[in-house]
Write a protein that holds these residues in place. Structure first.
Motif, PDB file in Angstrom:
ATOM      1  N   ASP A  17       0.811  -1.225   0.000  1.00  0.00           N
ATOM      2  CA  ASP A  17       0.000   0.000   0.000  1.00  0.00           C
ATOM      3  C   ASP A  17       0.848   1.281   0.000  1.00  0.00           C
ATOM      4  OD1 ASP A  17       0.842  -0.059   2.557  1.00  0.00           O
ATOM      5  OD2 ASP A  17      -1.132  -0.297   3.486  1.00  0.00           O
ATOM      6  N   ASP A  18       2.156   1.138  -0.115  1.00  0.00           N
ATOM      7  CA  ASP A  18       2.995   2.311  -0.368  1.00  0.00           C
ATOM      8  C   ASP A  18       3.103   2.571  -1.869  1.00  0.00           C
ATOM      9  OD1 ASP A  18       3.633   2.622   2.336  1.00  0.00           O
ATOM     10  OD2 ASP A  18       5.240   1.135   2.187  1.00  0.00           O
ATOM     11  N   ILE A  19       2.518   1.678  -2.645  1.00  0.00           N
ATOM     12  CA  ILE A  19       2.619   1.788  -4.103  1.00  0.00           C
ATOM     13  C   ILE A  19       1.239   2.122  -4.666  1.00  0.00           C
ATOM     14  CG2 ILE A  19       3.288   0.591  -6.219  1.00  0.00           C
ATOM     15  CD1 ILE A  19       5.020  -1.254  -4.506  1.00  0.00           C
ATOM     16  N   GLY A  20       1.155   3.235  -5.380  1.00  0.00           N
ATOM     17  CA  GLY A  20      -0.129   3.660  -5.928  1.00  0.00           C
ATOM     18  C   GLY A  20      -0.419   2.987  -7.259  1.00  0.00           C
ATOM     19  N   GLY A  21      -1.686   2.623  -7.482  1.00  0.00           N
ATOM     20  CA  GLY A  21      -2.088   1.989  -8.741  1.00  0.00           C
ATOM     21  C   GLY A  21      -1.483   0.597  -8.848  1.00  0.00           C
ATOM     22  N   PRO A  59       8.070   2.385 -18.714  1.00  0.00           N
ATOM     23  CA  PRO A  59       8.732   3.699 -18.686  1.00  0.00           C
ATOM     24  C   PRO A  59       9.394   3.992 -17.345  1.00  0.00           C
ATOM     25  CG  PRO A  59       6.320   3.921 -18.792  1.00  0.00           C
ATOM     26  CD  PRO A  59       6.641   2.484 -18.988  1.00  0.00           C
ATOM     27  N   PRO A  60      10.359   4.904 -17.334  1.00  0.00           N
ATOM     28  CA  PRO A  60      11.088   5.215 -16.098  1.00  0.00           C
ATOM     29  C   PRO A  60      10.205   5.836 -15.014  1.00  0.00           C
ATOM     30  CG  PRO A  60      11.816   6.644 -17.906  1.00  0.00           C
ATOM     31  CD  PRO A  60      10.893   5.635 -18.500  1.00  0.00           C
ATOM     32  N   GLY A  61      10.593   5.595 -13.768  1.00  0.00           N
ATOM     33  CA  GLY A  61       9.932   6.270 -12.651  1.00  0.00           C
ATOM     34  C   GLY A  61       8.532   5.797 -12.339  1.00  0.00           C
ATOM     35  N   THR A  62       8.203   4.552 -12.726  1.00  0.00           N
ATOM     36  CA  THR A  62       6.835   4.084 -12.535  1.00  0.00           C
ATOM     37  C   THR A  62       6.705   3.076 -11.396  1.00  0.00           C
ATOM     38  OG1 THR A  62       7.290   2.571 -14.343  1.00  0.00           O
ATOM     39  CG2 THR A  62       5.965   4.509 -14.846  1.00  0.00           C
ATOM     40  N   THR A  65      11.345  -0.306  -8.990  1.00  0.00           N
ATOM     41  CA  THR A  65      12.191  -0.557  -7.819  1.00  0.00           C
ATOM     42  C   THR A  65      11.333  -0.776  -6.568  1.00  0.00           C
ATOM     43  OG1 THR A  65      13.866   0.850  -8.826  1.00  0.00           O
ATOM     44  CG2 THR A  65      14.155   0.330  -6.495  1.00  0.00           C
ATOM     45  N   LEU A  66      10.312   0.052  -6.431  1.00  0.00           N
ATOM     46  CA  LEU A  66       9.411  -0.100  -5.283  1.00  0.00           C
ATOM     47  C   LEU A  66       8.760  -1.477  -5.255  1.00  0.00           C
ATOM     48  CD1 LEU A  66       7.181   3.106  -4.902  1.00  0.00           C
ATOM     49  CD2 LEU A  66       9.094   2.365  -3.483  1.00  0.00           C
ATOM     50  N   LEU A  67       8.318  -1.945  -6.429  1.00  0.00           N
ATOM     51  CA  LEU A  67       7.671  -3.261  -6.506  1.00  0.00           C
ATOM     52  C   LEU A  67       8.633  -4.363  -6.071  1.00  0.00           C
ATOM     53  CD1 LEU A  67       5.822  -2.765  -9.897  1.00  0.00           C
ATOM     54  CD2 LEU A  67       4.668  -3.271  -7.733  1.00  0.00           C
ATOM     55  N   PHE A 116      18.252  -6.256 -10.279  1.00  0.00           N
ATOM     56  CA  PHE A 116      19.095  -5.637 -11.309  1.00  0.00           C
ATOM     57  C   PHE A 116      18.321  -4.516 -11.975  1.00  0.00           C
ATOM     58  CE2 PHE A 116      21.129  -9.826 -11.184  1.00  0.00           C
ATOM     59  CZ  PHE A 116      22.473  -9.487 -11.280  1.00  0.00           C
ATOM     60  N   ASP A 117      18.626  -3.268 -11.608  1.00  0.00           N
ATOM     61  CA  ASP A 117      17.968  -2.157 -12.287  1.00  0.00           C
ATOM     62  C   ASP A 117      18.727  -1.899 -13.591  1.00  0.00           C
ATOM     63  OD1 ASP A 117      16.141  -0.193 -12.686  1.00  0.00           O
ATOM     64  OD2 ASP A 117      16.860   1.139 -11.094  1.00  0.00           O
ATOM     65  N   GLU A 118      18.003  -1.447 -14.591  1.00  0.00           N
ATOM     66  CA  GLU A 118      18.600  -1.163 -15.913  1.00  0.00           C
ATOM     67  C   GLU A 118      19.402  -2.349 -16.423  1.00  0.00           C
ATOM     68  OE1 GLU A 118      20.284   2.924 -16.263  1.00  0.00           O
ATOM     69  OE2 GLU A 118      19.683   3.136 -14.164  1.00  0.00           O
ATOM     70  N   SER A 221       4.885  10.509 -14.356  1.00  0.00           N
ATOM     71  CA  SER A 221       5.182   9.215 -13.725  1.00  0.00           C
ATOM     72  C   SER A 221       5.050   9.374 -12.215  1.00  0.00           C
ATOM     73  CB  SER A 221       6.609   8.793 -14.063  1.00  0.00           C
ATOM     74  OG  SER A 221       7.525   9.670 -13.423  1.00  0.00           O
ATOM     75  N   GLY A 222       5.135   8.272 -11.494  1.00  0.00           N
ATOM     76  CA  GLY A 222       5.126   8.343 -10.036  1.00  0.00           C
ATOM     77  C   GLY A 222       6.264   9.214  -9.519  1.00  0.00           C
ATOM     78  N   ALA A 223       7.415   9.084 -10.180  1.00  0.00           N
ATOM     79  CA  ALA A 223       8.568   9.888  -9.771  1.00  0.00           C
ATOM     80  C   ALA A 223       8.287  11.378  -9.994  1.00  0.00           C
ATOM     81  CB  ALA A 223       9.810   9.453 -10.551  1.00  0.00           C
TER      82      ALA A 223
HETATM   83  P1  ATP Z   1      13.567   3.706 -13.136  1.00  0.00           P
HETATM   84  O1  ATP Z   1      13.071   2.972 -14.324  1.00  0.00           O
HETATM   85  O2  ATP Z   1      13.937   5.139 -13.438  1.00  0.00           O
HETATM   86  O3  ATP Z   1      14.616   2.974 -12.352  1.00  0.00           O
HETATM   87  P2  ATP Z   1      11.463   2.825 -11.413  1.00  0.00           P
HETATM   88  O4  ATP Z   1      10.373   2.385 -12.276  1.00  0.00           O
HETATM   89  O5  ATP Z   1      12.336   1.812 -10.770  1.00  0.00           O
HETATM   90  O6  ATP Z   1      12.333   3.917 -12.151  1.00  0.00           O
HETATM   91  P3  ATP Z   1      11.035   3.745  -8.761  1.00  0.00           P
HETATM   92  O7  ATP Z   1      12.496   3.942  -8.472  1.00  0.00           O
HETATM   93  O8  ATP Z   1      10.362   2.605  -8.138  1.00  0.00           O
HETATM   94  O9  ATP Z   1      10.804   3.739 -10.314  1.00  0.00           O
HETATM   95  O10 ATP Z   1      10.267   5.063  -8.402  1.00  0.00           O
HETATM   96  C1  ATP Z   1      10.852   6.338  -8.566  1.00  0.00           C
HETATM   97  C2  ATP Z   1      10.295   7.263  -7.508  1.00  0.00           C
HETATM   98  O11 ATP Z   1       8.926   7.543  -7.784  1.00  0.00           O
HETATM   99  C3  ATP Z   1      10.352   6.654  -6.130  1.00  0.00           C
HETATM  100  O12 ATP Z   1      10.777   7.614  -5.219  1.00  0.00           O
HETATM  101  C4  ATP Z   1       8.937   6.216  -5.838  1.00  0.00           C
HETATM  102  O13 ATP Z   1       8.636   6.471  -4.499  1.00  0.00           O
HETATM  103  C5  ATP Z   1       8.079   7.054  -6.762  1.00  0.00           C
HETATM  104  N1  ATP Z   1       7.041   6.226  -7.417  1.00  0.00           N
HETATM  105  C6  ATP Z   1       7.028   5.793  -8.690  1.00  0.00           C
HETATM  106  N2  ATP Z   1       5.932   5.067  -8.954  1.00  0.00           N
HETATM  107  C7  ATP Z   1       5.223   5.026  -7.822  1.00  0.00           C
HETATM  108  C8  ATP Z   1       3.995   4.414  -7.448  1.00  0.00           C
HETATM  109  N3  ATP Z   1       3.266   3.703  -8.308  1.00  0.00           N
HETATM  110  N4  ATP Z   1       3.564   4.573  -6.173  1.00  0.00           N
HETATM  111  C9  ATP Z   1       4.290   5.293  -5.289  1.00  0.00           C
HETATM  112  N5  ATP Z   1       5.447   5.894  -5.579  1.00  0.00           N
HETATM  113  C10 ATP Z   1       5.928   5.767  -6.831  1.00  0.00           C
END
Ligand code: ATP
Length: 268
Positions: A17-21, A59-62, A65-67, A116-118, A221-223
């Motif tokens: 529940d820290d992750i939206g959508g 796409p980036p920032g979605t 990593t959180l998942l 492994f990111d990227e 994006s979320g970021a």
């Molecule tokens: P990248 O592809 O650039 O590595 P990513 O998909 O791994 O990005 P995250 O690192 O998980 O993205 O998220 C980037 C930032 O945006 C984090 O600080 C995160 O808290 C926030 N964020 C992104 N998506 C969400 C989401 N669905 N819910 C809550 N926070 C999010």
């Protein structure tokens, strides 16, 4: 530097529940990883093993990593993360060793999630114009390590990429990254959830309308949303500060007064 000492183990604290959508993605991950590990007997009886490798792409920032961190949190696993490009820059000439050490460390502290990111940066198609011999041996090392882990779910490898099209297909074969999950950009509902999560602990002004903000941030994006919220807070503080300076307070006095003020964050 010694690779083994440099492998950092984290105990993540990211909950679903820290992750939206991403409701469907969360369900898929729970089904694939959490349920088999939490109900080993049932799944063993059915002959279903949790996957060894999961590829998250989008796409980036979605939230990829959180998942990955949420998966680790929920199964009580340690978290070992590395960014693809780092394996080259930081570990030039020692990349294979670094990968070996990551897996060794993971087994040592199991249950563990390796992230492994990227991943596209270390595992582009072998023999392609992007791929070179340097990559080949790294990919081979990674494949060997993945083939070497058992499927009991003690070590799970999660990888993320924005470019699934350039990844070596050998990595996507059964027993490797055979769960491939698309992480979409947030729609209205997801953006609203993310805004609610990111402002959870913030004193918002009563007229802040998160629905409206979610509506006009199509394409964020979320970021991006996280940044928006942070900027709103910083702007709000700056505004109060400047006002106090205009009233004739010096820097120290202005900050002191700020500390007493019941600041509410606006988002215009
Ligand atoms: P990248 O592809 O650039 O590595 P990513 O998909 O791994 O990005 P995250 O690192 O998980 O993205 O998220 C980037 C930032 O945006 C984090 O600080 C995160 O808290 C926030 N964020 C992104 N998506 C969400 C989401 N669905 N819910 C809550 N926070 C999010």
């Amino acid at each position: 530097p010694s690779a083994m000492r440099e492998v950092l183990v984290e105990v993540p604290k990211v909950h679903w529940d820290d992750i939206g959508g991403l409701d469907e993605v969360k369900l898929e991950l729970k089904e694939a990883v959490e349920w088999p590990i939490k109900n080993k007997k049932i799944y063993e009886k059915l002959g279903i093993d949790p996957p060894k490798g999961i590829l998250l792409y989008g796409p980036p920032g979605t939230g990829k990593t959180l998942l990955a961190k949420a998966v680790a949190t929920e199964i009580g696993a340690n978290f070992i993360a590395i960014k693809g490009p780092e394996i080259f820059s930081k570990w030039f000439g020692e990349s294979e060793k670094m990968i070996r050490e990551m897996f060794r460390k993971a087994k040592q502290v199991a249950p563990a999630v390796i992230f492994f990111d990227e991943i596209d940066a270390i595992a582009p198609r072998r023999g392609s114009s992007i791929g070179t011999n340097v990559y080949d041996s790294i990919v081979n090392q990674l494949l060997a390590e993945m083939d070497g882990i058992t499927t009991r779910g003690d070590v799970i490898v999660i990888a993320a990429t924005n470019r699934p099209d350039i990844i070596d297909p050998a990595l996507l074969r059964p027993g490797r990254f055979d769960r491939i999950i698309y992480i979409p950009p947030p729609d209205y509902k997801a953006r609203l959830e993310i805004l609610k999560i990111k402002t959870r602990n913030m004193p918002l002004a009563p007229d802040v309308n998160l629905e409206e903000i979610a509506r006009i941030t199509e394409g964020y994006s979320g970021a991006d949303l996280e940044l928006l919220v942070k900027e709103a807070a910083i702007n709000r503080i700056r505004l109060s500060y400047e006002l106090k300076r205009k009233q004739g307070l010096n820097e120290e006095e202005a900050l002191k007064e700020l500390g007493k003020e019941d600041i509410k964050i606006t988002m215009d």
